[in-house]
Design a protein around this motif. Structure first.
Motif, mmCIF file in Angstrom:
data_model
loop_
_atom_site.group_PDB
_atom_site.id
_atom_site.type_symbol
_atom_site.label_atom_id
_atom_site.label_comp_id
_atom_site.label_asym_id
_atom_site.label_seq_id
_atom_site.Cartn_x
_atom_site.Cartn_y
_atom_site.Cartn_z
ATOM 1 N N HIS A 50 35.353 39.227 36.261
ATOM 2 C CA HIS A 50 34.876 39.273 37.656
ATOM 3 C C HIS A 50 33.686 38.339 37.838
ATOM 4 O O HIS A 50 32.774 38.344 37.026
ATOM 5 C CB HIS A 50 34.452 40.708 38.043
ATOM 6 N N THR A 69 36.729 44.237 33.648
ATOM 7 C CA THR A 69 35.875 43.584 34.647
ATOM 8 C C THR A 69 35.193 42.314 34.161
ATOM 9 O O THR A 69 34.486 41.663 34.937
ATOM 10 C CB THR A 69 34.772 44.559 35.118
ATOM 11 N N HIS A 103 29.600 45.774 32.847
ATOM 12 C CA HIS A 103 30.553 45.115 33.746
ATOM 13 C C HIS A 103 30.965 43.759 33.188
ATOM 14 O O HIS A 103 32.123 43.360 33.257
ATOM 15 C CB HIS A 103 29.902 44.959 35.136
ATOM 16 N N GLU A 111 35.116 41.492 43.465
ATOM 17 C CA GLU A 111 36.390 42.046 42.977
ATOM 18 C C GLU A 111 36.365 43.568 43.094
ATOM 19 O O GLU A 111 37.303 44.178 43.597
ATOM 20 C CB GLU A 111 36.608 41.662 41.505
ATOM 21 N N CYS A 112 35.272 44.175 42.617
ATOM 22 C CA CYS A 112 35.144 45.633 42.706
ATOM 23 C C CYS A 112 34.707 46.057 44.099
ATOM 24 O O CYS A 112 34.788 47.230 44.450
ATOM 25 C CB CYS A 112 34.109 46.144 41.696
ATOM 26 N N CYS A 118 29.713 42.584 43.026
ATOM 27 C CA CYS A 118 31.002 42.130 42.510
ATOM 28 C C CYS A 118 32.017 42.177 43.634
ATOM 29 O O CYS A 118 32.366 43.255 44.113
ATOM 30 C CB CYS A 118 31.481 43.011 41.351
HETATM 31 ZN ZN ZN Z 1 33.869 43.989 39.135
#
Ligand code: ZN
Ligand code: ZN
Ligand code: ZN
Ligand code: ZN
Length: 259
Positions: A49, A46, A40, A27-28, A25
């Motif tokens: 994402h 999330t 997730h 984003e994370c 991911c």
């Molecule tokens: Zn994420």
């Protein structure tokens, strides 16, 4: 925020469990295992994402993969782009280093960049550069080919020239040998004639020696007196001949005149 080691699930790692990541991911900024993926996808924070498979993520060049969405200095998500410093900025960056800069919203820039022709242009440029390199290399290769052909041409010329010189030298040698033989032949016949002439006189001298010896032993006084006069005259003739021999060029040594 877990460390972006990539290979293991960040969520599990935070709970001291080591599990291989199957997804990534951005984003994370961490890997996700198959068990955590469901959570997730459905979790409120999330679920929007966009995750990619770990295989796809690993295809990315490292320099691209290293670009992430979080400011390493403040650990906050980038939101703006400063075109003056060509830097991504998180809210804290803006308040410290870019107070007076013109800033653009990342969401807006990112939207246009994927659709822009930049990548096509770059790919086209690279293709043209490769074509140019191919052309240049081909040009040099042809240059080398021409040099090789010229060298072969020169070698052929040299061989032909050499053959002509050989023929010419053979001819010269033959001519000189013929001249030498002719000269020797000429000298030989001259010397033969000379020797013949001299040996004729030798016979005369032999005769005179015998006659004088016989006259001394057997002739009367009168015969000796008149005979002596005759012999004297003949000896004078022979002396004249000998003198003429010495003065004559026929007595000189023959030599070759080689130029
Ligand atoms: Zn994420
Ligand atoms: Zn997990
Ligand atoms: Zn920052
Ligand atoms: Zn700035």
């Amino acid at each position: 925020m877990a460390s972006a080691s990539g290979s293991f699930c960040g969520v599990c790692e935070a709970q001291d469990v080591v599990k291989e990541a199957a997804f990534w991911c951005p984003e994370c900024n961490e890997g996700i295992c198959t068990s955590c993926e469901k959570h997730h996808r459905s979790s409120r924070g999330t679920k929007h994402h966009e995750i990619t498979s770990m295989n796809d993520y690993k295809q990315l060049p490292p320099i691209i993969a290293s670009i992430n969405q979080y400011c390493p200095e403040h650990d906050k998500k980038y939101q703006l782009y400063c075109s003056q410093h060509e830097q991504l900025c998180c809210p804290l960056c803006i308040t410290t280093n870019h107070k007076k800069c013109d800033l653009l919203a990342i969401d807006e820039i990112v939207k246009t960049s994927r659709n822009s022709a930049l990548f096509e242009i770059m790919e086209q440029n690279l293709k043209e550069m490769k074509n140019n390199i191919d052309r240049i290399v081909e040009d040099r290769r042809q240059n080398l080919e021409i040099i090789k052909q010229q060298r072969q041409g020169f070698q052929t010329d040299i061989k032909e020239m050499r053959a002509k010189i050989n023929i010419h030298l053979d001819k010269l040698e033959q001519e000189i040998q013929q001249d030498l033989q002719a000269a020797e032949q000429k000298v030989m016949s001259q010397i033969n004639r000379f020797v013949q002439k001299v040996s004729d006189h030798e016979k005369t001298i032999d005769e005179l020696q015998n006659n004088i010896a016989a006259t001394k032993r057997f002739a009367t006084d009168l015969q000796t007196f008149f005979g002596g006069k005759m012999f004297e005259a003949k000896i004078q003739e022979e002396e004249k001949f000998m003198t003429s021999l010495i003065e004559d060029s026929g007595y000189n040594k023959y030599t070759y005149n080689v130029n």
